[in-house]
Scaffold this motif. Sequence first.
Motif, PDB file in Angstrom:
ATOM      1  N   UNK A 229       0.637  -1.457   0.485  1.00 53.30           N
ATOM      2  CA  UNK A 229       0.163   0.042   0.311  1.00 53.30           C
ATOM      3  C   UNK A 229       0.885   1.141   0.308  1.00 53.30           C
ATOM      4  N   UNK A 230       1.880   1.246   0.864  1.00 50.71           N
ATOM      5  CA  UNK A 230       2.969   2.401   0.311  1.00 50.71           C
ATOM      6  C   UNK A 230       3.467   2.378  -0.346  1.00 50.71           C
ATOM      7  N   UNK A 234      -4.006   0.512  -4.189  1.00 51.22           N
ATOM      8  CA  UNK A 234      -4.360   0.928  -3.947  1.00 51.22           C
ATOM      9  C   UNK A 234      -5.937   0.068  -2.886  1.00 51.22           C
ATOM     10  N   UNK A 235      -5.688  -1.347  -2.769  1.00 54.66           N
ATOM     11  CA  UNK A 235      -6.280  -2.121  -2.714  1.00 54.66           C
ATOM     12  C   UNK A 235      -5.909  -3.077  -2.516  1.00 54.66           C
ATOM     13  N   UNK A 236      -6.171  -4.344  -1.309  1.00 59.52           N
ATOM     14  CA  UNK A 236      -5.015  -5.648  -0.823  1.00 59.52           C
ATOM     15  C   UNK A 236      -6.418  -6.970  -1.416  1.00 59.52           C
ATOM     16  N   UNK A 254      -7.268  -0.024   5.198  1.00 60.40           N
ATOM     17  CA  UNK A 254      -8.188   0.071   3.620  1.00 60.40           C
ATOM     18  C   UNK A 254      -9.849   0.057   3.949  1.00 60.40           C
ATOM     19  N   UNK A 255      -9.941  -0.555   4.640  1.00 64.90           N
ATOM     20  CA  UNK A 255     -10.794   0.255   5.114  1.00 64.90           C
ATOM     21  C   UNK A 255     -11.960   0.456   5.257  1.00 64.90           C
ATOM     22  N   UNK A 257     -10.872   3.419   4.958  1.00 66.11           N
ATOM     23  CA  UNK A 257     -10.606   4.387   4.047  1.00 66.11           C
ATOM     24  C   UNK A 257     -12.023   4.544   2.625  1.00 66.11           C
ATOM     25  N   UNK A 258     -12.318   3.317   2.766  1.00 62.03           N
ATOM     26  CA  UNK A 258     -12.992   2.932   1.871  1.00 62.03           C
ATOM     27  C   UNK A 258     -12.421   2.446   0.174  1.00 62.03           C
ATOM     28  N   UNK A 259     -11.496   1.794   0.663  1.00 62.64           N
ATOM     29  CA  UNK A 259     -10.607   1.445  -0.527  1.00 62.64           C
ATOM     30  C   UNK A 259     -10.722  -0.399  -0.107  1.00 62.64           C
ATOM     31  N   UNK A 260     -10.926  -0.411  -1.999  1.00 65.45           N
ATOM     32  CA  UNK A 260     -11.086  -2.121  -1.842  1.00 65.45           C
ATOM     33  C   UNK A 260     -10.823  -3.232  -1.185  1.00 65.45           C
ATOM     34  N   UNK A 261     -11.257  -4.040  -0.777  1.00 63.56           N
ATOM     35  CA  UNK A 261     -10.185  -5.256   0.017  1.00 63.56           C
ATOM     36  C   UNK A 261     -10.703  -6.828   0.098  1.00 63.56           C
TER      37      UNK A 261
END
Length: 333
Positions: A229-230, A234-236, A254-255, A257-261
């Motif tokens: 992520x660094x 933008x997702x994992x 990530x969750x 921030x609303x990023x896809x997981x």
Amino acid sequence: MTIATGIGSLPGDDAAAFDEAVRTVLGELPDLPHLPELPGRGATASMTGRTLALVGGLDADLQPAGWRLTGSTGSPGADHRRARSLLAQDLDAIEEQAQGYEGRFKVQVTGPWTLAATVEKPRGDRVLADHGARRELAQALAEGVAEHVADVRRRVPGATELLVQVDEPALPAVLAGSIPTASGFHRHRSVDLPVASALLEEVFAAVASAGAVPLAHCCVADVPAALLTGAGAQGLSVDLGVLAASAYDEVATLLEKGAPVLLGVVPSTDPATPPGEKAVVEQVLRFLDMLGFDPEAVAGHLVVTPTCGLAGASPAWARQALRLTRSVATSLG
């Protein structure tokens, strides 16, 4: 709404199987279908061969030990040409069958460190051993991925959002210095985190600049989540069943921030006893509760997947696994 998708690979060893795979992902994963991969068709369809098909400016061919770069001659070997032709045929198939589709769509590529750990230099040994060679390969990969994104957008014009999953299964071994040399008697030196980050940044930035969402996939216990992520992921995408606690904080961030997981929760090979939908749903709920999230709060960006690719599954289980994945997502709301 929680959605479902696949990691990428499916069983099958010919063109008819690929067409069926496309129908399967479009039918079973309507909210986030993906470009299937069928490594059962041989080395030209493997994760390495498929990604080398995207790389421009660097030629390659197949040797007994696997893929080897042959330089920048502009004259790719027969196997490299075959890999490019096969990928083009696959894209033709998805273009034809995805007509009228609108929504998110996902493609997969092999990441720079896994490529460096599996591809040989022209004179042998892994690209991983040569700083200049691995940088050149990463740069060529970044350019190729950007062109691939543009091509997929043209072929699937209804894709409202394109996700590019960068597969890095070998990255933990690269960082740990456990990749064997060609002789098998020694190991390549471990790669420092700043050096590892630099090549990842190259590829993730190319994906983002092309207007797609870069995701990182690594389905081992010690996934270097903070590094990925660094570097710009933008997702994992992770395997929940083996995920080490050290990665929980990054997943939670990530969750939040609303990023896809993408959580792998359905077995990727035929289980002796298939899990029930209720048991899988409870596994996800326990994990979310441990992180301090309500399912409703993360439904828009939580994605349910099999634990890894389905290439090693039977065709029957592959279809059942995707159906179970979708039903779990639906139950989570």
